[in-house]
Design a protein around this motif. Structure first.
Motif, PDB file in Angstrom:
ATOM      1  N   PHE A 240       0.834  -1.206   0.000  1.00 60.69           N
ATOM      2  CA  PHE A 240       0.000   0.000   0.000  1.00 60.69           C
ATOM      3  C   PHE A 240       0.865   1.250   0.000  1.00 60.69           C
ATOM      4  O   PHE A 240       1.992   1.262   0.500  1.00 60.69           O
ATOM      5  N   VAL A 241       0.322   2.287  -0.605  1.00 64.21           N
ATOM      6  CA  VAL A 241       0.782   3.666  -0.451  1.00 64.21           C
ATOM      7  C   VAL A 241      -0.489   4.477  -0.255  1.00 64.21           C
ATOM      8  O   VAL A 241      -1.338   4.525  -1.144  1.00 64.21           O
ATOM      9  N   GLU A 242      -0.647   5.079   0.907  1.00 69.62           N
ATOM     10  CA  GLU A 242      -1.854   5.844   1.225  1.00 69.62           C
ATOM     11  C   GLU A 242      -1.482   7.288   1.518  1.00 69.62           C
ATOM     12  O   GLU A 242      -0.443   7.562   2.130  1.00 69.62           O
ATOM     13  N   THR A 243      -2.323   8.209   1.093  1.00 67.80           N
ATOM     14  CA  THR A 243      -2.038   9.619   1.344  1.00 67.80           C
ATOM     15  C   THR A 243      -3.318  10.398   1.639  1.00 67.80           C
ATOM     16  O   THR A 243      -4.366  10.151   1.027  1.00 67.80           O
ATOM     17  N   ASP A 244      -3.206  11.335   2.579  1.00 67.72           N
ATOM     18  CA  ASP A 244      -4.315  12.236   2.885  1.00 67.72           C
ATOM     19  C   ASP A 244      -4.115  13.602   2.234  1.00 67.72           C
ATOM     20  O   ASP A 244      -4.865  14.540   2.496  1.00 67.72           O
ATOM     21  N   GLN A 246      -1.521  15.551   2.711  1.00 60.88           N
ATOM     22  CA  GLN A 246      -0.444  16.199   3.468  1.00 60.88           C
ATOM     23  C   GLN A 246       0.677  15.226   3.807  1.00 60.88           C
ATOM     24  O   GLN A 246       1.832  15.631   3.949  1.00 60.88           O
ATOM     25  N   ARG A 247       0.313  13.962   3.913  1.00 54.36           N
ATOM     26  CA  ARG A 247       1.279  12.933   4.317  1.00 54.36           C
ATOM     27  C   ARG A 247       1.102  11.703   3.429  1.00 54.36           C
ATOM     28  O   ARG A 247       0.025  11.478   2.875  1.00 54.36           O
ATOM     29  N   VAL A 248       2.170  10.908   3.338  1.00 52.09           N
ATOM     30  CA  VAL A 248       2.129   9.669   2.571  1.00 52.09           C
ATOM     31  C   VAL A 248       2.583   8.531   3.479  1.00 52.09           C
ATOM     32  O   VAL A 248       3.647   8.611   4.108  1.00 52.09           O
ATOM     33  N   LEU A 249       1.774   7.481   3.560  1.00 52.31           N
ATOM     34  CA  LEU A 249       2.032   6.347   4.439  1.00 52.31           C
ATOM     35  C   LEU A 249       2.540   5.154   3.634  1.00 52.31           C
ATOM     36  O   LEU A 249       1.942   4.776   2.624  1.00 52.31           O
ATOM     37  N   THR A 250       3.637   4.553   4.079  1.00 52.39           N
ATOM     38  CA  THR A 250       4.167   3.318   3.503  1.00 52.39           C
ATOM     39  C   THR A 250       4.445   2.344   4.642  1.00 52.39           C
ATOM     40  O   THR A 250       4.403   2.728   5.822  1.00 52.39           O
TER      41      THR A 250
END
Length: 483
Positions: A240-244, A246-250
């Motif tokens: 997954f690569v998730e983003t709101d 402002q931020r990107v989660l890995t």
């Protein structure tokens, strides 16, 4: 330990956008072994041509795949019955041996080398099994690939688009790209993880702005936490690569008890504020207002086994808490996908059905759990009637789409059947969710074109596809009359 991970087999040397496995069941009983059988080796990705991964002494190793009838074996025209052996006209009864005189069998009669067994008839190397027929290396089982001659749509290949949907823009996907994440919009920025191998390097890159997709020239963020960057450290990147926005989660995990791992949070506007948080068994993630949801075995200092956790980003420093309890039959992590109306499909791998299951959790339940810290029970939410296993999920407007299919023995390669959507209707001020019937979006006509990943792009679905024409991204939209 059983793991299921969907891989593209391109770039990343086996790790790529899955929505990759794909279906990974990170069990609650961790172990230090890499595998217990060949099934576990699927998270190694696609093996090179002519090879496969097998489990030997709890390690996944590459071995060659024998091809018995491709023109080099017993019936391929080079051995016993191929015109050079016992009855091929050069041995005892061929006119040169004991009975080679002038009598009945002296070379002119029944067994004299010119008739039935003399090397010119049925088994003499010129007929059915002599190297020119079906199993001789030139016909159906000799390497002729129907995918080389079939017709491909420029966008969807051999996938069949179903009623109610249209294919929008498409763009080539760089071969090295891994999982893809898209910002909320209205300008859609794309991010991906690029990995050289399981031992790295592993980095977050920009993929440009849709539909102008191109890999950035420099990495934005090291996916591996500082403690896991030593040479030779083997990491299993989370799909997954998730983003709101402002931020990107890995994320990633490692071998070992409980599958230790971390998630990285990249700050787009202030990279120096980027951070890492311990997250064992993290497999899938999603974005809700003020938080990332993470399906895994713990988060930061909160450790409660396989569950749904939240990393609250609306305060500094970030706060971790458990927000969802998975049912007792949970045998592994599941999928996370959030619809535009706030419903979160939260999943788990069931030891009862041996399938991935999904539940539609109401937005009000998520909001309350984030506020109070009291987890909701995932099993209390309505189930998606998928009707089969599924190996990927993504938000898709006011609903989610899943990739249906399964891993087929003996090699346990993934065989997809379709991408299907489930609509969510929210009532009672966000407290009640009704799950609609399954609606096919894309149907596999064959396995020549395969879905390699899915993620939301606004109210639409961004699908990664791959076939002989290369990897690409395609935007799937609902037809105007169905919106």
């Amino acid at each position: 330990m059983k793991t299921e991970r969907m891989m593209t087999g391109r770039g990343l040397k086996g790790f790529a956008w899955v929505l990759t496995t794909l279906a990974m069941a990170l069990t609650s009983t961790g172990c230090g072994d890499e595998c217990v059988d060949d099934f576990d080796c699927r998270d190694q990705g696609a093996a090179p041509a002519g090879q496969r991964f097998t489990c030997a002494e709890n390690k996944c190793e590459l071995t060659s795949i024998p091809v018995p009838d491709a023109g080099t074996e017993t019936d391929a025209g080079t051995t016993t019955d191929a015109g050079t052996g016992t009855d091929a006209g050069t041995t005892t009864d061929a006119g040169t041996g004991t009975d080679a005189g002038t009598t009945t069998d002296a070379g002119t009669e029944t067994d004299a080398g010119t008739t039935t067994d003399a090397g010119t008839e049925t088994d003499a190397g010129t007929t059915t099994d002599a190297g020119t027929e079906t199993d001789a290396g030139t016909e159906t089982d000799a390497g002729t690939d129907p995918c080389e001659t079939t017709t491909y749509d420029p966008k969807l290949g051999t996938l069949q688009l179903q009623s109610g949907f249209v294919a929008g823009e498409s763009a080539s996907l760089p071969a090295s790209a891994g999982p893809v994440g898209v910002t909320p919009g209205p300008t859609y920025s794309l991010y991906t993880v690029v990995s050289g191998s399981s031992t790295g390097p592993h980095a977050l890159y920009s993929l440009g702005t849709w539909p102008q997709v191109s890999l950035g020239t420099a990495q934005l963020f090291d996916v591996a936490a500082p403690a896991d960057r030593a040479a030779g450290t083997k990491l299993f990147l989370s799909p997954f690569v998730e983003t709101d926005g402002q931020r990107v989660l890995t994320g990633y995990t490692k071998s070992g008890a409980g599958f230790p791992g971390s998630v990285g949070v990249y700050d787009v506007s202030a990279p120096a504020n980027s951070t890492y948080v311990s997250a064992p068994s993290n497999f899938s993630a999603g974005v809700v207002p003020g938080a990332f949801l993470i399906n895994g075995g713990g988060l930061d200092t909160v450790s409660a086994g396989l569950a749904v956790y939240a990393l609250k980003t609306d305060s500094s420093p970030f706060t971790a808490l458990k927000v969802g309890t998975l049912p007792p039959e949970t045998g592994g992590s599941g999928f996370t996908a959030v619809a535009t109306n706030g419903v979160a499909m939260l999943g788990y791998f069931s030891d009862d059905t041996f399938l991935n299951e999904g539940r539609a959790v109401a937005p009000a339940a998520i909001t309350e759990a984030l506020r109070s810290g009291t987890p909701f029970a995932v099993a209390d939410a309505p189930a998606l009637d998928v009707g089969s296993n599924f190996v990927a999920a993504s938000g898709h407007g006011e609903g989610v789409s899943v990739l249906r299919g399964d891993y087929v023995p003996p090699d346990y390669n993934f065989a997809g059947t379709d991408v299907s959507r489930f609509a969510f209707t929210v009532t009672d001020e966000g407290a009640t969710v009704t799950v609609g019937a399954r609606q096919p979006v894309l149907v596999y006509a064959d396995q020549c074109t395969r879905v390699t990943g899915m993620t939301a792009i606004g109210v639409d679905l961004l699908v990664g596809v791959d076939d002989k024409n290369g990897p690409r991204l395609v935007r799937i939209q609902q037809a105007p009359q169905f919106r």
